[in-house]
Design a protein around this motif. Structure first.
Motif, mmCIF file in Angstrom:
data_model
loop_
_atom_site.group_PDB
_atom_site.id
_atom_site.type_symbol
_atom_site.label_atom_id
_atom_site.label_comp_id
_atom_site.label_asym_id
_atom_site.label_seq_id
_atom_site.Cartn_x
_atom_site.Cartn_y
_atom_site.Cartn_z
ATOM 1 N N LYS A 1 0.813 -1.223 0.000
ATOM 2 C CA LYS A 1 0.000 0.000 0.000
ATOM 3 C C LYS A 1 0.841 1.265 0.000
ATOM 4 O O LYS A 1 0.330 2.362 -0.306
ATOM 5 C CB LYS A 1 -0.946 0.000 1.202
ATOM 6 C CG LYS A 1 -0.272 0.036 2.559
ATOM 7 C CD LYS A 1 -1.276 0.017 3.684
ATOM 8 C CE LYS A 1 -0.614 -0.003 5.058
ATOM 9 N NZ LYS A 1 0.285 1.144 5.292
ATOM 10 N N ASP A 2 2.132 1.145 0.333
ATOM 11 C CA ASP A 2 3.021 2.305 0.325
ATOM 12 C C ASP A 2 3.584 2.599 -1.063
ATOM 13 O O ASP A 2 4.285 3.606 -1.250
ATOM 14 C CB ASP A 2 4.198 2.071 1.284
ATOM 15 C CG ASP A 2 3.744 1.822 2.711
ATOM 16 O OD1 ASP A 2 2.756 2.452 3.135
ATOM 17 O OD2 ASP A 2 4.370 0.991 3.401
ATOM 18 N N LEU A 3 3.325 1.731 -2.029
ATOM 19 C CA LEU A 3 3.885 1.880 -3.370
ATOM 20 C C LEU A 3 2.848 2.428 -4.344
ATOM 21 O O LEU A 3 1.669 2.097 -4.265
ATOM 22 C CB LEU A 3 4.380 0.521 -3.888
ATOM 23 C CG LEU A 3 5.340 -0.256 -2.975
ATOM 24 C CD1 LEU A 3 5.683 -1.598 -3.624
ATOM 25 C CD2 LEU A 3 6.602 0.545 -2.697
ATOM 26 N N LYS A 4 3.313 3.228 -5.299
ATOM 27 C CA LYS A 4 2.422 3.778 -6.325
ATOM 28 C C LYS A 4 2.438 2.937 -7.596
ATOM 29 O O LYS A 4 1.564 3.099 -8.452
ATOM 30 C CB LYS A 4 2.830 5.217 -6.658
ATOM 31 C CG LYS A 4 2.714 6.191 -5.490
ATOM 32 C CD LYS A 4 3.167 7.576 -5.901
ATOM 33 C CE LYS A 4 3.040 8.563 -4.749
ATOM 34 N NZ LYS A 4 3.494 9.931 -5.115
ATOM 35 N N TRP A 5 3.406 2.060 -7.719
ATOM 36 C CA TRP A 5 3.613 1.363 -8.989
ATOM 37 C C TRP A 5 3.313 -0.131 -8.948
ATOM 38 O O TRP A 5 3.488 -0.827 -9.954
ATOM 39 C CB TRP A 5 5.050 1.569 -9.458
ATOM 40 C CG TRP A 5 6.099 1.207 -8.432
ATOM 41 C CD1 TRP A 5 6.584 2.009 -7.435
ATOM 42 C CD2 TRP A 5 6.784 -0.040 -8.310
ATOM 43 N NE1 TRP A 5 7.530 1.335 -6.687
ATOM 44 C CE2 TRP A 5 7.684 0.082 -7.209
ATOM 45 C CE3 TRP A 5 6.758 -1.246 -9.009
ATOM 46 C CZ2 TRP A 5 8.525 -0.962 -6.799
ATOM 47 C CZ3 TRP A 5 7.585 -2.286 -8.607
ATOM 48 C CH2 TRP A 5 8.464 -2.124 -7.527
ATOM 49 N N ALA A 6 2.857 -0.635 -7.814
ATOM 50 C CA ALA A 6 2.549 -2.059 -7.687
ATOM 51 C C ALA A 6 1.410 -2.246 -6.698
ATOM 52 O O ALA A 6 1.199 -1.407 -5.811
ATOM 53 C CB ALA A 6 3.783 -2.835 -7.220
ATOM 54 N N ASP A 7 0.675 -3.349 -6.839
ATOM 55 C CA ASP A 7 -0.444 -3.609 -5.937
ATOM 56 C C ASP A 7 -0.490 -5.054 -5.446
ATOM 57 O O ASP A 7 -1.493 -5.484 -4.879
ATOM 58 C CB ASP A 7 -1.767 -3.238 -6.615
ATOM 59 C CG ASP A 7 -2.014 -3.998 -7.927
ATOM 60 O OD1 ASP A 7 -1.316 -5.012 -8.176
ATOM 61 O OD2 ASP A 7 -2.898 -3.580 -8.698
ATOM 62 N N ASP A 8 0.610 -5.809 -5.648
ATOM 63 C CA ASP A 8 0.597 -7.217 -5.247
ATOM 64 C C ASP A 8 2.029 -7.765 -5.248
ATOM 65 O O ASP A 8 2.978 -7.066 -5.596
ATOM 66 C CB ASP A 8 -0.266 -8.024 -6.224
ATOM 67 C CG ASP A 8 -0.807 -9.313 -5.606
ATOM 68 O OD1 ASP A 8 -0.352 -9.699 -4.513
ATOM 69 O OD2 ASP A 8 -1.689 -9.936 -6.227
ATOM 70 N N TYR A 9 2.148 -9.031 -4.835
ATOM 71 C CA TYR A 9 3.385 -9.803 -4.955
ATOM 72 C C TYR A 9 4.562 -9.223 -4.147
ATOM 73 O O TYR A 9 5.628 -8.932 -4.692
ATOM 74 C CB TYR A 9 3.785 -9.969 -6.424
ATOM 75 C CG TYR A 9 2.667 -10.475 -7.289
ATOM 76 C CD1 TYR A 9 2.113 -11.739 -7.068
ATOM 77 C CD2 TYR A 9 2.130 -9.694 -8.311
ATOM 78 C CE1 TYR A 9 1.074 -12.212 -7.854
ATOM 79 C CE2 TYR A 9 1.085 -10.155 -9.102
ATOM 80 C CZ TYR A 9 0.565 -11.414 -8.863
ATOM 81 O OH TYR A 9 -0.476 -11.880 -9.646
ATOM 82 N N ALA A 10 4.347 -9.062 -2.855
ATOM 83 C CA ALA A 10 5.434 -8.618 -1.961
ATOM 84 C C ALA A 10 6.322 -9.826 -1.663
ATOM 85 O O ALA A 10 6.246 -10.421 -0.596
ATOM 86 C CB ALA A 10 4.858 -8.028 -0.674
ATOM 87 N N TRP A 11 7.167 -10.152 -2.607
ATOM 88 C CA TRP A 11 7.978 -11.362 -2.527
ATOM 89 C C TRP A 11 9.336 -11.101 -1.877
ATOM 90 O O TRP A 11 9.551 -10.069 -1.240
ATOM 91 C CB TRP A 11 8.131 -11.968 -3.919
ATOM 92 C CG TRP A 11 6.856 -12.606 -4.437
ATOM 93 C CD1 TRP A 11 5.602 -12.542 -3.870
ATOM 94 C CD2 TRP A 11 6.713 -13.379 -5.638
ATOM 95 N NE1 TRP A 11 4.694 -13.240 -4.623
ATOM 96 C CE2 TRP A 11 5.344 -13.766 -5.715
ATOM 97 C CE3 TRP A 11 7.581 -13.781 -6.634
ATOM 98 C CZ2 TRP A 11 4.851 -14.540 -6.775
ATOM 99 C CZ3 TRP A 11 7.090 -14.554 -7.695
ATOM 100 C CH2 TRP A 11 5.737 -14.918 -7.746
ATOM 101 N N ALA A 12 10.263 -12.032 -2.087
ATOM 102 C CA ALA A 12 11.535 -12.094 -1.359
ATOM 103 C C ALA A 12 12.354 -10.802 -1.407
ATOM 104 O O ALA A 12 12.770 -10.374 -2.486
ATOM 105 C CB ALA A 12 12.374 -13.247 -1.908
ATOM 106 N N PRO A 13 12.647 -10.199 -0.237
ATOM 107 C CA PRO A 13 13.421 -8.960 -0.182
ATOM 108 C C PRO A 13 14.896 -9.224 0.127
ATOM 109 O O PRO A 13 15.307 -10.351 0.436
ATOM 110 C CB PRO A 13 12.781 -8.229 0.989
ATOM 111 C CG PRO A 13 12.502 -9.359 1.966
ATOM 112 C CD PRO A 13 12.107 -10.544 1.101
ATOM 113 N N ASP A 14 15.690 -8.177 0.055
ATOM 114 C CA ASP A 14 17.057 -8.184 0.570
ATOM 115 C C ASP A 14 17.319 -6.812 1.178
ATOM 116 O O ASP A 14 16.494 -5.895 1.054
ATOM 117 C CB ASP A 14 18.068 -8.514 -0.532
ATOM 118 C CG ASP A 14 19.455 -8.855 0.018
ATOM 119 O OD1 ASP A 14 19.574 -9.076 1.236
ATOM 120 O OD2 ASP A 14 20.415 -8.884 -0.767
#
Length: 325
Positions: free
Chosen positions: A86-99
């Motif tokens: 919800k903090d992003l303007k360019w995506a609405d799904d798929y909060a996958w693997a971070p680093d």
């Protein structure tokens, strides 16, 4: 007599301290986590940045990223979501693997996110797209803020970023991409953009299907590790962060599903963090769900990673090992 012996043995097992069975890690009651990215920051704590599976989720529709920290690897502090879709303007799904990374006095979270829908029955109808973003914070626990308002690039489709910063401060980004696996790109000094072209690395002729790369350095040797065929953890070594790479084999066999991992040295111990697909008693669904776990990692004299098994104890005796140094 045999029944008494069995009863005593069972009682002894039940009486073991809770610290003897800490795998998967106890990161939070009913909190499903996966894709752990482990780092040790200046405060001396070990941090895990993870994706967050929603209970019994359908097809990896995930909405935020979490952080945890510890000094004994048994007792973990949950720092809550550090960034959300919800903090992003360019995506609405798929909060996958971070680093994550630390550079220039800032903490960075590099993450994949996307839009659209994946049609598994008829892939031609899929509209799913994913890109890699980067967010910044003055604290390792966030909150992180998307400072560029978009992905680092839009083509190729990409996820599973691994951000490696070498001893000279240069930053290299590795990832899983559509038609772009085994590629690396250098990052600008402020980590807000890429510079130069994607470099196709020489993998010595061994290029199986892959996900989630993880790159680290030990005793002057660079390691490129990944889930080979998205399941078995394997590794390569090189004298440069761009290769050419020499394949060194599998160090963890597959279990029930995909795997995603990270490797870090903490308090003189090398550690592997990964996730497992396990049954969850009392869950709303009967399918296996993902949980973050950890094991000790060891190396052979030639620098290759020694093969290891999953254990129920994991790193529960870490504090004891540290005290006995």
């Amino acid at each position: 007599m045999r029944r008494i012996s069995h009863a005593l043995a069972l009682a002894a097992v039940l009486a073991l301290p809770a610290a003897q069975a800490q795998n998967p890690l106890k990161l939070g009651e009913k909190l499903r986590t996966a894709d752990p990215s482990a780092h040790v920051w200046r405060d001396g704590r070990l941090y895990l940045y993870t994706s967050h599976d929603e209970e019994c989720q359908a097809d990896f529709h995930m909405k935020d990223w979490h952080a945890f920290s510890s000094t004994d690897l048994v007792n973990w502090t949950a720092h809550g979501p550090v960034l959300a879709i919800k903090d992003l303007k360019w995506a609405d799904d798929y909060a996958w693997a971070p680093d994550a990374a630390y550079k220039n006095g800032k903490y960075y979270l590099v993450f994949p996110a996307g839009t659209g829908v994946k049609d598994r029955e008829d892939p031609k109808r899929s509209t799913k797209w994913m890109g890699i973003g980067i967010a910044e914070s003055d604290s390792p626990t966030g909150p992180f803020k998307d400072m560029i308002g978009g992905p680092l690039w839009r083509k190729p489709y990409a996820n599973d970023p691994s951000l490696f910063i070498d001893d000279d401060g240069k930053a290299y980004l590795y990832f899983h991409g559509a038609g772009a696996d085994y590629r690396v790109v250098e990052m600008a000094d402020d980590l807000r953009s890429i510079q130069g072209d994607f470099v196709k690395m020489d993998m010595g002729g061994h290029e199986p299907k892959m996900e989630g790369p993880w790159v680290f350095k030990r005793e002057g040797l660079y390691y490129f590790t990944m889930p080979e065929n998205n399941r078995a953890l394997s590794h390569y070594t090189a004298s440069s962060p761009k290769g050419p790479w020499t394949y060194r084999g599998v160090f963890m066999e597959p279990e029930n599903g995909n795997n995603h991992h990270s490797i870090v040295q903490y308090q003189d111990q090398w550690l592997l963090f990964y996730h497992r697909w396990l049954d969850v008693p009392g869950a709303a669904c009967a399918k296996k769900q993902r949980h973050v776990a950890a094991e000790y990692l060891q190396f052979n004299e030639d620098g290759s990673i020694r093969k290891l098994e999953r254990t129920s104890e994991g790193v529960a005796d870490f504090a004891k090992k540290r005290a006995g140094r």
